[in-house]
Design a protein around this motif. Structure first.
Motif, PDB file in Angstrom:
ATOM      1  N   ALA A 188       0.857  -1.187   0.000  1.00 34.41           N
ATOM      2  CA  ALA A 188       0.000   0.000   0.000  1.00 34.41           C
ATOM      3  C   ALA A 188       0.889   1.233   0.000  1.00 34.41           C
ATOM      4  N   ALA A 189       0.303   2.358  -0.358  1.00 36.40           N
ATOM      5  CA  ALA A 189       1.032   3.619  -0.312  1.00 36.40           C
ATOM      6  C   ALA A 189       1.184   4.060   1.136  1.00 36.40           C
ATOM      7  N   ALA A 190       2.331   4.655   1.441  1.00 35.31           N
ATOM      8  CA  ALA A 190       2.601   5.157   2.785  1.00 35.31           C
ATOM      9  C   ALA A 190       2.820   6.666   2.721  1.00 35.31           C
ATOM     10  N   ARG A 191       3.334   7.227   3.800  1.00 34.83           N
ATOM     11  CA  ARG A 191       3.522   8.680   3.860  1.00 34.83           C
ATOM     12  C   ARG A 191       4.673   9.113   2.965  1.00 34.83           C
ATOM     13  N   ARG A 192       4.590  10.356   2.526  1.00 37.77           N
ATOM     14  CA  ARG A 192       5.660  10.988   1.756  1.00 37.77           C
ATOM     15  C   ARG A 192       6.019  10.202   0.505  1.00 37.77           C
TER      16      ARG A 192
END
Length: 286
Positions: free
Chosen positions: A63-67
């Motif tokens: 999944a996509a995470a921060r930054r």
């Protein structure tokens, strides 16, 4: 013409001949190409890793995470694909795709895929290709050294200048030879002709094999397909445009032309409460 100049000119032509031999591709053999292999032929290591991430995302494994980074979101699932397993094994923490491409497990899997494509006659050997370019970089230097010697001696014979001038354009032509072979470029063109990118995501969803079809679109069309099918994941994970985003649309200026206006407009609408990424049938909606 002084002997030293003959040696320099002869060495330059020998460098050209050896470089040409190194750049010769083996005979291509028919083979069915997976989406990751097509992506590697189209856009290199990063493109292949992007397709592997899409496949993992479809199963909910990443999944996509921060930054604008990617993180693991569980196991890799029931896959035997070496690249997908290598990419997932590299996600010990949330990292950007640029760092992910260079992780040892990822590089090992990509190198194995490159070796398979080399055996199939679709990709030139990285070692031979680099060696050829090193020789080509020396081609202008070798006769230039000889010309410097005869100039100091005051030899005004035009022959060495003519011969030296011949080597430069040949070196430029060989320098422009890409790692992919002509057969690989024909295979990519044939796949694009058979699988044109749809104008709407609905045209490619809701049927058996949707996940694999979307992987194929991403392999063949890159950012345009990502923006169409997985805009949130691609944007938040930093997958679009080489990772250097423009704050207005998330795409770098040099790559905007690669995304059809319809797909780019839909991507921009995400920030305005538009389509929030319906599932694309792969088991891991955007």
């Amino acid at each position: 013409m002084p002997t030293v100049m003959w040696w320099c000119i002869g060495t330059a032509f020998a460098q050209l001949l050896i470089a040409g031999a190194l750049l010769r591709a083996g005979r291509a053999r028919p083979t069915k190409l997976a989406p990751s292999a097509l992506a590697l032929l189209r856009g290199g290591n990063r493109a292949a890793v992007t397709v592997a991430l899409v496949a993992l995302h479809q199963r909910g494994a990443v999944a996509a995470a921060r930054r604008r980074t990617i993180r693991a979101n569980g196991g890799p699932g029931a896959t035997r694909d070496p690249l997908q397993r290598g990419v997932h094994a590299s996600l010990h923490r949330a990292i950007g795709i640029g760092a992910l491409v260079n992780r040892p497990r990822t590089r090992q899997a990509v190198d194995a895929l490159r070796a398979e494509l080399g055996l199939a006659g679709l990709l030139r050997s990285p070692g031979r290709w680099r060696a050829a370019r090193m020789l080509l970089a020396l081609v202008p230097v070798t006769p230039a050294a000889g010309l410097a010697v005869i100039t100091l001696r005051g030899d005004a014979t035009p022959l060495p200048y003519v011969l030296a001038a011949v080597t430069a354009p040949v070196a430029v032509l060989l320098w422009r030879v890409p790692p992919t072979t002509a057969e690989a470029r024909r295979a990519l063109a044939a796949e694009r002709a058979r699988h044109p990118l749809p104008a709407h995501r609905r045209a490619a969803t809701g049927e058996t094999g949707t996940a694999e079809r979307i992987q194929l679109y991403v392999a063949l069309y890159g950012d345009a397909a990502l923006a169409l099918f997985y805009p949130h994941f691609a944007r938040d994970g930093g997958l679009l445009g080489g990772g250097r985003g423009n704050p207005d649309d998330g795409l770098p200026w040099k790559r905007v032309h690669a995304v059809p206006k319809l797909h780019l407009r839909a991507y921009r609408e995400l920030g305005e409460g538009g389509d929030h990424g319906a599932s694309c049938g792969g088991g891991g909606g955007d």
